[in-house]
Design a protein around this motif. Structure first.
Motif, PDB file in Angstrom:
ATOM      1  N   PHE A 187       1.348  -1.235   0.065  1.00 10.67           N
ATOM      2  CA  PHE A 187      -0.090   0.215   0.401  1.00 10.67           C
ATOM      3  C   PHE A 187       0.758   0.785  -0.012  1.00 10.67           C
ATOM      4  CE2 PHE A 187      -1.977   3.618   2.024  1.00 10.67           C
ATOM      5  CZ  PHE A 187      -3.033   3.563   1.543  1.00 10.67           C
ATOM      6  N   PHE A 188       1.611   1.526   0.534  1.00  9.50           N
ATOM      7  CA  PHE A 188       2.529   2.269   0.845  1.00  9.50           C
ATOM      8  C   PHE A 188       3.566   2.828  -0.632  1.00  9.50           C
ATOM      9  CE2 PHE A 188       1.538   2.187   5.136  1.00  9.50           C
ATOM     10  CZ  PHE A 188       0.681   3.714   6.044  1.00  9.50           C
ATOM     11  N   ALA A 189       3.711   1.104  -0.685  1.00 11.44           N
ATOM     12  CA  ALA A 189       4.855   1.599  -2.350  1.00 11.44           C
ATOM     13  C   ALA A 189       4.024   2.011  -3.515  1.00 11.44           C
ATOM     14  CB  ALA A 189       4.864  -0.004  -2.327  1.00 11.44           C
ATOM     15  N   ALA A 190       2.217   1.395  -3.453  1.00 11.92           N
ATOM     16  CA  ALA A 190       1.894   1.773  -3.939  1.00 11.92           C
ATOM     17  C   ALA A 190       1.187   3.667  -3.722  1.00 11.92           C
ATOM     18  CB  ALA A 190       0.272   1.884  -4.265  1.00 11.92           C
ATOM     19  N   PHE A 191       1.153   4.025  -2.590  1.00 18.05           N
ATOM     20  CA  PHE A 191       1.344   5.573  -3.051  1.00 18.05           C
ATOM     21  C   PHE A 191       2.787   6.676  -2.902  1.00 18.05           C
ATOM     22  CE2 PHE A 191       2.210   8.085   1.591  1.00 18.05           C
ATOM     23  CZ  PHE A 191       1.754   9.618   1.365  1.00 18.05           C
ATOM     24  N   THR A 192       3.768   6.286  -2.350  1.00 17.52           N
ATOM     25  CA  THR A 192       4.472   6.813  -2.736  1.00 17.52           C
ATOM     26  C   THR A 192       4.632   6.856  -4.308  1.00 17.52           C
ATOM     27  OG1 THR A 192       6.169   4.940  -2.691  1.00 17.52           O
ATOM     28  CG2 THR A 192       5.913   6.358  -1.090  1.00 17.52           C
ATOM     29  N   GLN A 193       4.529   5.915  -4.945  1.00 16.81           N
ATOM     30  CA  GLN A 193       4.541   5.696  -7.076  1.00 16.81           C
ATOM     31  C   GLN A 193       3.890   6.725  -7.561  1.00 16.81           C
ATOM     32  OE1 GLN A 193       4.877   1.777  -7.571  1.00 16.81           O
ATOM     33  NE2 GLN A 193       6.846   0.939  -6.247  1.00 16.81           N
ATOM     34  N   GLY A 194       2.491   7.124  -6.635  1.00 17.29           N
ATOM     35  CA  GLY A 194       1.008   7.618  -7.115  1.00 17.29           C
ATOM     36  C   GLY A 194       0.314   6.291  -7.647  1.00 17.29           C
ATOM     37  N   ASP A 195       0.409   4.973  -7.210  1.00 16.02           N
ATOM     38  CA  ASP A 195      -0.429   4.213  -8.800  1.00 16.02           C
ATOM     39  C   ASP A 195      -1.585   3.817  -7.872  1.00 16.02           C
ATOM     40  OD1 ASP A 195      -1.150   1.784  -9.326  1.00 16.02           O
ATOM     41  OD2 ASP A 195       0.175  -0.239  -8.832  1.00 16.02           O
ATOM     42  N   LEU A 196      -2.727   5.020  -8.712  1.00 11.85           N
ATOM     43  CA  LEU A 196      -4.107   4.738  -8.714  1.00 11.85           C
ATOM     44  C   LEU A 196      -4.531   3.589  -8.282  1.00 11.85           C
ATOM     45  CD1 LEU A 196      -6.358   7.128  -7.588  1.00 11.85           C
ATOM     46  CD2 LEU A 196      -6.531   7.539 -10.774  1.00 11.85           C
ATOM     47  N   ASP A 197      -4.629   2.071  -9.859  1.00  9.54           N
ATOM     48  CA  ASP A 197      -5.105   1.819  -9.811  1.00  9.54           C
ATOM     49  C   ASP A 197      -4.170   0.460  -8.747  1.00  9.54           C
ATOM     50  OD1 ASP A 197      -6.600   2.585 -12.405  1.00  9.54           O
ATOM     51  OD2 ASP A 197      -5.401   1.494 -13.688  1.00  9.54           O
ATOM     52  N   GLY A 198      -3.540   0.171  -8.421  1.00  2.65           N
ATOM     53  CA  GLY A 198      -2.432  -0.341  -7.214  1.00  2.65           C
ATOM     54  C   GLY A 198      -3.320  -0.071  -5.914  1.00  2.65           C
ATOM     55  N   LEU A 199      -3.316   1.202  -5.343  1.00  2.00           N
ATOM     56  CA  LEU A 199      -3.751   1.854  -4.189  1.00  2.00           C
ATOM     57  C   LEU A 199      -5.473   1.282  -4.492  1.00  2.00           C
ATOM     58  CD1 LEU A 199      -2.467   5.357  -3.676  1.00  2.00           C
ATOM     59  CD2 LEU A 199      -2.530   3.293  -2.766  1.00  2.00           C
ATOM     60  N   VAL A 200      -6.465   1.492  -5.134  1.00  2.00           N
ATOM     61  CA  VAL A 200      -8.200   1.212  -5.292  1.00  2.00           C
ATOM     62  C   VAL A 200      -7.973  -0.165  -5.342  1.00  2.00           C
ATOM     63  CG1 VAL A 200     -10.123   0.884  -6.940  1.00  2.00           C
ATOM     64  CG2 VAL A 200      -8.306   2.944  -7.068  1.00  2.00           C
ATOM     65  N   GLY A 201      -6.777  -1.275  -5.846  1.00  2.00           N
ATOM     66  CA  GLY A 201      -7.428  -2.543  -5.424  1.00  2.00           C
ATOM     67  C   GLY A 201      -6.630  -3.070  -4.286  1.00  2.00           C
ATOM     68  N   MET A 202      -5.726  -2.693  -3.048  1.00  2.00           N
ATOM     69  CA  MET A 202      -6.279  -2.647  -2.170  1.00  2.00           C
ATOM     70  C   MET A 202      -7.404  -2.207  -0.919  1.00  2.00           C
ATOM     71  SD  MET A 202      -1.177  -3.051  -1.667  1.00  2.00           S
ATOM     72  CE  MET A 202      -1.846  -1.321  -3.445  1.00  2.00           C
ATOM     73  N   LEU A 203      -7.546  -1.523  -1.032  1.00  2.00           N
ATOM     74  CA  LEU A 203      -9.125  -0.163   0.008  1.00  2.00           C
ATOM     75  C   LEU A 203     -10.529  -1.954  -0.353  1.00  2.00           C
ATOM     76  CD1 LEU A 203      -8.268   3.094  -1.292  1.00  2.00           C
ATOM     77  CD2 LEU A 203      -7.941   1.974   0.814  1.00  2.00           C
ATOM     78  N   ALA A 204     -10.906  -1.445   0.673  1.00  2.00           N
ATOM     79  CA  ALA A 204     -11.964  -1.850   0.730  1.00  2.00           C
ATOM     80  C   ALA A 204     -12.820  -0.945  -0.308  1.00  2.00           C
ATOM     81  CB  ALA A 204     -12.537  -2.197   1.921  1.00  2.00           C
ATOM     82  N   LYS A 205     -14.247  -1.191  -0.339  1.00  2.10           N
ATOM     83  CA  LYS A 205     -14.834  -0.548  -1.252  1.00  2.10           C
ATOM     84  C   LYS A 205     -15.536   0.422  -0.427  1.00  2.10           C
ATOM     85  CE  LYS A 205     -16.779  -4.111  -4.854  1.00  2.10           C
ATOM     86  NZ  LYS A 205     -17.934  -4.579  -4.865  1.00  2.10           N
ATOM     87  N   ASP A 206     -16.052  -0.084   0.993  1.00  3.44           N
ATOM     88  CA  ASP A 206     -16.347   1.427   1.616  1.00  3.44           C
ATOM     89  C   ASP A 206     -14.898   2.208   2.326  1.00  3.44           C
ATOM     90  OD1 ASP A 206     -15.785  -0.707   3.692  1.00  3.44           O
ATOM     91  OD2 ASP A 206     -17.581  -0.640   4.116  1.00  3.44           O
ATOM     92  N   ALA A 207     -13.670   1.981   2.348  1.00  2.87           N
ATOM     93  CA  ALA A 207     -12.878   2.531   3.317  1.00  2.87           C
ATOM     94  C   ALA A 207     -12.982   3.710   3.469  1.00  2.87           C
ATOM     95  CB  ALA A 207     -11.556   2.241   1.640  1.00  2.87           C
ATOM     96  N   VAL A 208     -12.493   3.918   4.450  1.00  2.00           N
ATOM     97  CA  VAL A 208     -12.328   5.535   5.235  1.00  2.00           C
ATOM     98  C   VAL A 208     -10.937   6.318   5.070  1.00  2.00           C
ATOM     99  CG1 VAL A 208     -13.577   6.897   6.847  1.00  2.00           C
ATOM    100  CG2 VAL A 208     -14.709   5.110   5.976  1.00  2.00           C
ATOM    101  N   ALA A 209     -11.435   7.350   5.462  1.00  2.00           N
ATOM    102  CA  ALA A 209     -10.141   7.830   5.694  1.00  2.00           C
ATOM    103  C   ALA A 209      -9.691   8.816   6.268  1.00  2.00           C
ATOM    104  CB  ALA A 209      -8.746   8.150   4.392  1.00  2.00           C
TER     105      ALA A 209
END
Length: 314
Positions: A187-209
């Motif tokens: 998750f944090f590797a995708a974050f640092t790389q700005g990998d939008l699709d990778g982030l979406v794939g690791m988040l629950a549909k109803d994820a909350v920040a």
């Protein structure tokens, strides 16, 4: 409140009981700095009592009472401060990397997580104390009654009521620490790389920040809900991370997978912690309020960093 403990004679008691006293105070207050002050004050009072010739049969019982009562008083005084807090309020993050015991890790994830501490916030201070002392730390109701100044029967009733509240809202977490750590690393590797699709794939549909800036650092003021929105939020932040050469260090935070962000000179920017459920990231919590990070080291001036970047860009 902070004072140094007189080292004349009771350093062994301090070293032996301090971890337990801090554990109680932190779970009561959800603040590292306040917990450390409470523990220090409790040991000062213990030493003063000894110096005055008071016969303390059980240092553990004496210190538990002082720590709990001081914590209850602080919680009561914090009600108005919490009501006027700017934005979302989150506990002060506690780094828990040093724990190598899997069983202890599971216990930490259960009773130290930010999600759990936020559930405890809905209990009144005495309910919180009784519940923690009995269900988390294994104190008997006779001991707890002496600590909080109530009858054993009343303490049982308080614990039962608190237990119902906690059970109704108790968070679930990833069973395997290894799987959780691996997902956090991706998750944090995708974050640092700005990998939008990778982030979406690791988040629950109803994820909350959730973000806590306390009005003292830039932070989103309301929860960000949904995998797409959370992913876009983090992909956007990744550009600032790369621009300012901010490093992302993986850590255990409150018994959960998380990360600490630092400037190139090592100053703290932010702390993230993840709730992982059923193999995906359910919740992301971000603490950037500098007052809640100072116990971890020097804190960066995030507003100044952003202003400098805007000047250079213009």
């Amino acid at each position: 409140m902070t004072r140094k403990v007189d080292g004349r004679g009771d350093s062994e008691t301090f070293e032996e009981l301090r971890p337990l006293m801090f554990s109680i105070a932190y779970r009561m207050l959800a603040s590292v700095t306040e917990a450390e002050d409470v523990v220090q004050e409790a040991f000062v009072r213990h030493q003063q009592a000894l110096d005055q010739g008071v016969d303390i049969a059980s240092p553990k019982a004496y210190l538990s009472t002082v720590v709990t009562r001081l914590s209850i008083d602080l919680l009561r005084s914090a009600v108005k401060r919490r009501e006027s807090y700017v934005g979302q309020w989150l506990p002060e993050p506690l780094l828990t990397d040093d724990d190598a015991d899997p069983q202890a890790h599971a216990e930490q994830a259960d009773s130290l997580s930010m999600a759990f501490l936020l559930v405890l916030e809905r209990l009144n201070p005495v309910e919180r104390a009784v519940f923690l002392l009995h269900d988390v730390f294994g104190y008997g109701y006779d001991e707890i009654a002496a600590v909080v100044g109530k009858s054993e029967t009343n303490c049982r009733q308080l614990a039962a009521r608190a237990r119902r509240h906690v059970k109704a809202e108790k968070p679930r977490f990833q069973a395997s620490a290894e799987q959780g750590d691996a997902l956090a690393a991706r998750f944090f590797a995708a974050f640092t790389q700005g990998d939008l699709d990778g982030l979406v794939g690791m988040l629950a549909k109803d994820a909350v920040a959730y973000g806590d800036g306390g009005g003292k650092a830039p932070q989103w003021s309301l929860p960000v809900v949904g995998a797409d929105r959370v992913a876009r939020l983090f992909a956007g932040m990744s550009r600032e991370v790369r621009t300012h050469r901010i490093t992302v260090e993986l850590h255990q935070v409150n018994g959960q997978p998380g990360a600490v962000l630092r400037t190139p000179d090592g100053q703290l920017v932010n702390v993230f912690v993840l709730d992982i459920v059923d193999g995906v990231v359910q919740t992301v919590r971000s603490v950037i309020n500098p007052d809640k990070l100072r116990h971890l080291g020097p804190v960066a001036d995030v507003r100044a960093i952003r202003d400098e970047h805007r000047v250079r860009r213009d």
